[in-house]
Design a protein around this motif. Structure first.
Motif, PDB file in Angstrom:
ATOM      1  N   GLN A 400      65.688  35.718 -18.340  1.00 47.32           N
ATOM      2  CA  GLN A 400      67.100  35.687 -17.951  1.00 47.32           C
ATOM      3  C   GLN A 400      67.947  34.902 -18.946  1.00 47.32           C
ATOM      4  O   GLN A 400      69.056  35.315 -19.296  1.00 47.32           O
ATOM      5  CB  GLN A 400      67.249  35.065 -16.557  1.00 47.32           C
ATOM      6  N   LEU A 401      67.431  33.780 -19.418  1.00 42.64           N
ATOM      7  CA  LEU A 401      68.170  32.975 -20.384  1.00 42.64           C
ATOM      8  C   LEU A 401      68.321  33.707 -21.714  1.00 42.64           C
ATOM      9  O   LEU A 401      69.401  33.700 -22.324  1.00 42.64           O
ATOM     10  CB  LEU A 401      67.449  31.639 -20.607  1.00 42.64           C
ATOM     11  N   ALA A 402      67.247  34.333 -22.172  1.00 45.19           N
ATOM     12  CA  ALA A 402      67.314  35.080 -23.429  1.00 45.19           C
ATOM     13  C   ALA A 402      68.324  36.217 -23.325  1.00 45.19           C
ATOM     14  O   ALA A 402      69.100  36.470 -24.251  1.00 45.19           O
ATOM     15  CB  ALA A 402      65.929  35.619 -23.792  1.00 45.19           C
ATOM     16  N   GLN A 403      68.349  36.885 -22.186  1.00 48.87           N
ATOM     17  CA  GLN A 403      69.272  38.005 -21.997  1.00 48.87           C
ATOM     18  C   GLN A 403      70.710  37.535 -21.809  1.00 48.87           C
ATOM     19  O   GLN A 403      71.652  38.169 -22.305  1.00 48.87           O
ATOM     20  CB  GLN A 403      68.823  38.843 -20.801  1.00 48.87           C
ATOM     21  N   LYS A 404      70.885  36.432 -21.098  1.00 51.28           N
ATOM     22  CA  LYS A 404      72.235  35.944 -20.843  1.00 51.28           C
ATOM     23  C   LYS A 404      72.939  35.549 -22.137  1.00 51.28           C
ATOM     24  O   LYS A 404      74.126  35.841 -22.331  1.00 51.28           O
ATOM     25  CB  LYS A 404      72.183  34.745 -19.897  1.00 51.28           C
ATOM     26  N   TYR A 405      72.194  34.899 -23.041  1.00 47.14           N
ATOM     27  CA  TYR A 405      72.804  34.392 -24.268  1.00 47.14           C
ATOM     28  C   TYR A 405      72.433  35.207 -25.505  1.00 47.14           C
ATOM     29  O   TYR A 405      72.892  34.893 -26.604  1.00 47.14           O
ATOM     30  CB  TYR A 405      72.413  32.923 -24.464  1.00 47.14           C
ATOM     31  N   HIS A 406      71.607  36.243 -25.307  1.00 46.22           N
ATOM     32  CA  HIS A 406      71.133  37.052 -26.435  1.00 46.22           C
ATOM     33  C   HIS A 406      70.569  36.153 -27.537  1.00 46.22           C
ATOM     34  O   HIS A 406      70.826  36.338 -28.724  1.00 46.22           O
ATOM     35  CB  HIS A 406      72.247  37.954 -26.976  1.00 46.22           C
ATOM     36  N   ALA A 407      69.819  35.173 -27.110  1.00 44.75           N
ATOM     37  CA  ALA A 407      69.213  34.190 -28.012  1.00 44.75           C
ATOM     38  C   ALA A 407      67.711  34.150 -27.752  1.00 44.75           C
ATOM     39  O   ALA A 407      67.237  34.558 -26.692  1.00 44.75           O
ATOM     40  CB  ALA A 407      69.818  32.811 -27.762  1.00 44.75           C
ATOM     41  N   THR A 408      66.965  33.676 -28.724  1.00 44.31           N
ATOM     42  CA  THR A 408      65.552  33.420 -28.498  1.00 44.31           C
ATOM     43  C   THR A 408      65.427  32.119 -27.710  1.00 44.31           C
ATOM     44  O   THR A 408      65.997  31.109 -28.090  1.00 44.31           O
ATOM     45  CB  THR A 408      64.793  33.301 -29.828  1.00 44.31           C
ATOM     46  N   VAL A 417      57.140  28.697 -22.747  1.00 46.96           N
ATOM     47  CA  VAL A 417      57.355  30.147 -22.812  1.00 46.96           C
ATOM     48  C   VAL A 417      58.414  30.442 -23.861  1.00 46.96           C
ATOM     49  O   VAL A 417      59.506  29.875 -23.832  1.00 46.96           O
ATOM     50  CB  VAL A 417      57.800  30.704 -21.450  1.00 46.96           C
ATOM     51  N   VAL A 418      58.092  31.333 -24.790  1.00 51.05           N
ATOM     52  CA  VAL A 418      59.048  31.818 -25.782  1.00 51.05           C
ATOM     53  C   VAL A 418      59.414  33.245 -25.405  1.00 51.05           C
ATOM     54  O   VAL A 418      58.538  34.097 -25.267  1.00 51.05           O
ATOM     55  CB  VAL A 418      58.448  31.794 -27.201  1.00 51.05           C
ATOM     56  N   ASP A 419      60.720  33.499 -25.226  1.00 52.68           N
ATOM     57  CA  ASP A 419      61.160  34.851 -24.872  1.00 52.68           C
ATOM     58  C   ASP A 419      62.176  35.348 -25.887  1.00 52.68           C
ATOM     59  O   ASP A 419      63.167  34.677 -26.171  1.00 52.68           O
ATOM     60  CB  ASP A 419      61.765  34.881 -23.469  1.00 52.68           C
ATOM     61  N   THR A 420      61.924  36.539 -26.420  1.00 50.63           N
ATOM     62  CA  THR A 420      62.778  37.113 -27.453  1.00 50.63           C
ATOM     63  C   THR A 420      63.689  38.220 -26.918  1.00 50.63           C
ATOM     64  O   THR A 420      64.294  38.941 -27.700  1.00 50.63           O
ATOM     65  CB  THR A 420      61.917  37.706 -28.583  1.00 50.63           C
ATOM     66  N   GLU A 421      63.777  38.355 -25.607  1.00 47.79           N
ATOM     67  CA  GLU A 421      64.443  39.461 -24.902  1.00 47.79           C
ATOM     68  C   GLU A 421      63.556  40.699 -24.836  1.00 47.79           C
ATOM     69  O   GLU A 421      63.706  41.516 -23.939  1.00 47.79           O
ATOM     70  CB  GLU A 421      65.781  39.854 -25.529  1.00 47.79           C
ATOM     71  N   ARG A 422      62.662  40.866 -25.786  1.00 46.36           N
ATOM     72  CA  ARG A 422      61.802  42.049 -25.822  1.00 46.36           C
ATOM     73  C   ARG A 422      60.381  41.743 -25.354  1.00 46.36           C
ATOM     74  O   ARG A 422      59.718  42.605 -24.785  1.00 46.36           O
ATOM     75  CB  ARG A 422      61.754  42.607 -27.248  1.00 46.36           C
ATOM     76  N   HIS A 423      59.927  40.536 -25.615  1.00 43.60           N
ATOM     77  CA  HIS A 423      58.554  40.180 -25.276  1.00 43.60           C
ATOM     78  C   HIS A 423      58.489  38.673 -25.036  1.00 43.60           C
ATOM     79  O   HIS A 423      59.299  37.919 -25.576  1.00 43.60           O
ATOM     80  CB  HIS A 423      57.598  40.582 -26.412  1.00 43.60           C
ATOM     81  N   ALA A 424      57.521  38.270 -24.237  1.00 45.73           N
ATOM     82  CA  ALA A 424      57.325  36.846 -23.942  1.00 45.73           C
ATOM     83  C   ALA A 424      56.004  36.372 -24.530  1.00 45.73           C
ATOM     84  O   ALA A 424      55.032  37.135 -24.628  1.00 45.73           O
ATOM     85  CB  ALA A 424      57.349  36.600 -22.440  1.00 45.73           C
ATOM     86  N   ASP A 458      62.857  34.666 -34.524  1.00 50.67           N
ATOM     87  CA  ASP A 458      61.777  34.854 -33.560  1.00 50.67           C
ATOM     88  C   ASP A 458      60.463  34.279 -34.080  1.00 50.67           C
ATOM     89  O   ASP A 458      59.728  33.592 -33.358  1.00 50.67           O
ATOM     90  CB  ASP A 458      61.598  36.334 -33.227  1.00 50.67           C
ATOM     91  N   LEU A 459      60.170  34.543 -35.341  1.00 53.93           N
ATOM     92  CA  LEU A 459      58.942  34.026 -35.949  1.00 53.93           C
ATOM     93  C   LEU A 459      59.001  32.506 -36.046  1.00 53.93           C
ATOM     94  O   LEU A 459      58.022  31.811 -35.753  1.00 53.93           O
ATOM     95  CB  LEU A 459      58.745  34.640 -37.328  1.00 53.93           C
TER      96      LEU A 459
END
Length: 501
Positions: A400-408, A417-424, A458-459
């Protein structure tokens, strides 16, 4: 050149419990195995782990419920009985006849002369080891009192516990305790690693996590898409050697902004961590009353409290937040920095008070080129929920945080937990000694330094989180967990980033 070599092995992939239930039968059939044979393999795997945990154990207490998890428990009981162990098997409803494969396992145990009894403290006192097969991965609501009473008794006893698939009472997908939860010494999770076992309170409850694919892993992986992945530092190729003909400007110019009046330590930790991670030039912008404290003992640091716009124009990457505060000075610095970096498309790491100010901001900033690194409290403020809600489903909240701010997003904690919007991704490293002041500031500096050196966000995030946590493990291994300080990591950060492990 830094790369993540993602493992194709199931030992580094995470699957939701419903994915396992959906695909395990077909995967078993494709592997030439029926579901009862799979149950037999599960029970054998659990018994073997008991033998490894406490060799020569004589008195086994097996606690069973009513589903397939109970069937695994009956099979484990049979293995113990067949090698001459004293087996006490207790069920919540001893007279209940199970159905399906679990019923078949139950009948085999009874046919072999096994007894099913009511749970009692007297039987628990006789046990050298407990096998927990009460509740499996299907639990989604609060557990019943009769299960809660048994779980309480087991947790209060000083007897090692091996849980089958998931500690009873734990939501396998979220790691949330459903009222009560077994605190296991070992959890043998089957077919696929469940997300709730890898982060937050679930990581604590499962103890040592042992994975067994029961011989159907290849077929299962062909049918199920992983929900998340596990990270370890060994999965990265490393930064590689520097060019002989290079200079400090080739390795980035990092500006660390924070250090309000009375709080110089946080930004100093971030800045020094950045230098130990290889940033070429590091400058701190701090409150005028913090300049001396920030620069003391570290002549390599540039420190200023003037000309913020010039400092922002100078840098290639910004760290914002450690020790920033939330007073008028902090708000002005935050707003000017966010507006500048948004317009200039400069990568940023937002932490600490920058996240708190972001949560209260009436301006909607585009932070798509940012890393955000909240702990549970900061995450709760950003999402407008309670800390308990964050901790009850860390994967969902990170997404939710990654999607809300479009940030990693890095949701810090046990099993960050690392979330990139596409994968955790979930970090396998880290230890409780790292629960101390300044650890997050060190992580922020590491991430800023990696971004400053031109690494993809992301890396940089995945590598930086792994590097930070592994450095903490190195400190704990050499000196122990208690008494660890954030600055203790600097020596090991430098060693690890140079490939000296």
């Amino acid at each position: 050149m830094l790369k993540l070599q993602e493992s194709l092995s199931l030992t580094h992939k995470i699957y939701r419990a419903d994915q396992v239930r959906e695909h395990e039968r077909v995967a078993a059939e494709a592997s030439g195995c029926d579901m009862y044979s799979l149950m037999a393999r599960a029970g054998a795997a659990v018994f073997n782990q008991c033998q490894l945990l406490i060799p020569n154990t004589e008195n086994f207490l097996i606690l069973v419920g009513q589903g397939n998890n109970a069937g695994d428990g009956y099979v484990a009981a049979m293995h113990a009985k067949n090698v001459g162990k004293n087996v006490y098997l207790c069920a919540v409803e001893p007279e209940r006849v199970l159905t399906g494969d679990a019923g078949r396992a139950q009948q085999a145990y009874l046919d072999a002369g096994g007894k099913v009894e009511h749970f009692s403290k007297a039987l628990l006192d006789k046990a050298d080891i407990v096998i927990d097969a009460l509740l499996g991965t299907g639990i989604t609501t609060a557990i019943r009192n009769e299960f809660a009473d048994i779980i309480d008794a087991v947790n209060e006893a000083e007897v090692p516990v091996v849980s089958i698939d998931v500690p009873s009472g734990l939501d396998a997908n979220t790691g949330e305790s459903k009222g009560r939860c077994i605190q296991a010494d070992v959890t043998v999770t089957l077919v696929g690693i469940k997300p709730g076992l890898t982060t937050g309170a679930g990581k604590q409850s499962c103890g040592k996590l042992v994975y067994d694919d029961l011989g159907i892993g290849k077929a299962f992986m062909e049918r199920a898409r992983s929900h998340a992945s596990l990270l370890s530092l060994s999965m990265f190729t490393g930064m590689g050697p520097r060019d002989v003909h290079s200079h400090k400007g080739d390795y980035g110019r990092l500006l660390c902004i924070g250090g309000n009046r009375g709080t110089p330590g946080a930004i100093r930790l971030s800045a020094e961590a950045a230098m130990r991670t290889g940033a070429g030039l590091v400058k701190v912008f701090a409150h005028e009353q913090s300049r001396i404290q920030v620069s003391a003992g570290c002549p390599e640091l540039m420190v200023t409290n003037e000309s913020l716009d010039e400092a922002l124009a100078w840098c290639t990457t910004v760290v914002l937040g450690p020790g920033l505060g939330q007073d008028e000075w902090a708000k002005e610095i935050f707003e000017r920095t966010m507006s500048y970096c948004e317009g200039a498309h400069k990568p940023m790491v937002l932490d600490a008070d920058a996240l708190n100010l972001l949560s209260h901001s009436s301006v909607s900033y585009n932070v798509s080129e940012c890393l955000i690194t909240p702990h549970a409290g900061e995450a709760a403020r950003l999402l407008g929920v309670s800390v308990d809600e964050i901790e009850s489903d860390r994967f969902n909240c990170a997404r939710q945080l990654a999607q809300k701010y479009h940030a990693t997003c890095v949701l810090k904690g046990a099993g960050s937990v690392v979330d990139t919007e596409r994968h955790a991704y979930v970090c396998q490293h880290g230890n409780p000694g790292m629960a101390t002041a300044g650890m997050g500031d060190v992580l922020t500096g590491i991430l800023g330094a990696l971004l400053a050196q031109g690494i993809d966000q992301d890396l940089a995030c995945k590598y930086g989180v792994s590097l930070h946590a592994k450095a903490g493990d190195c400190v704990a291994e050499q000196f122990g967990e208690r008494g660890m300080m954030a600055s203790d990591l600097f020596h090991y950060i430098r060693m690890l980033i140079n490939g000296k492990r």
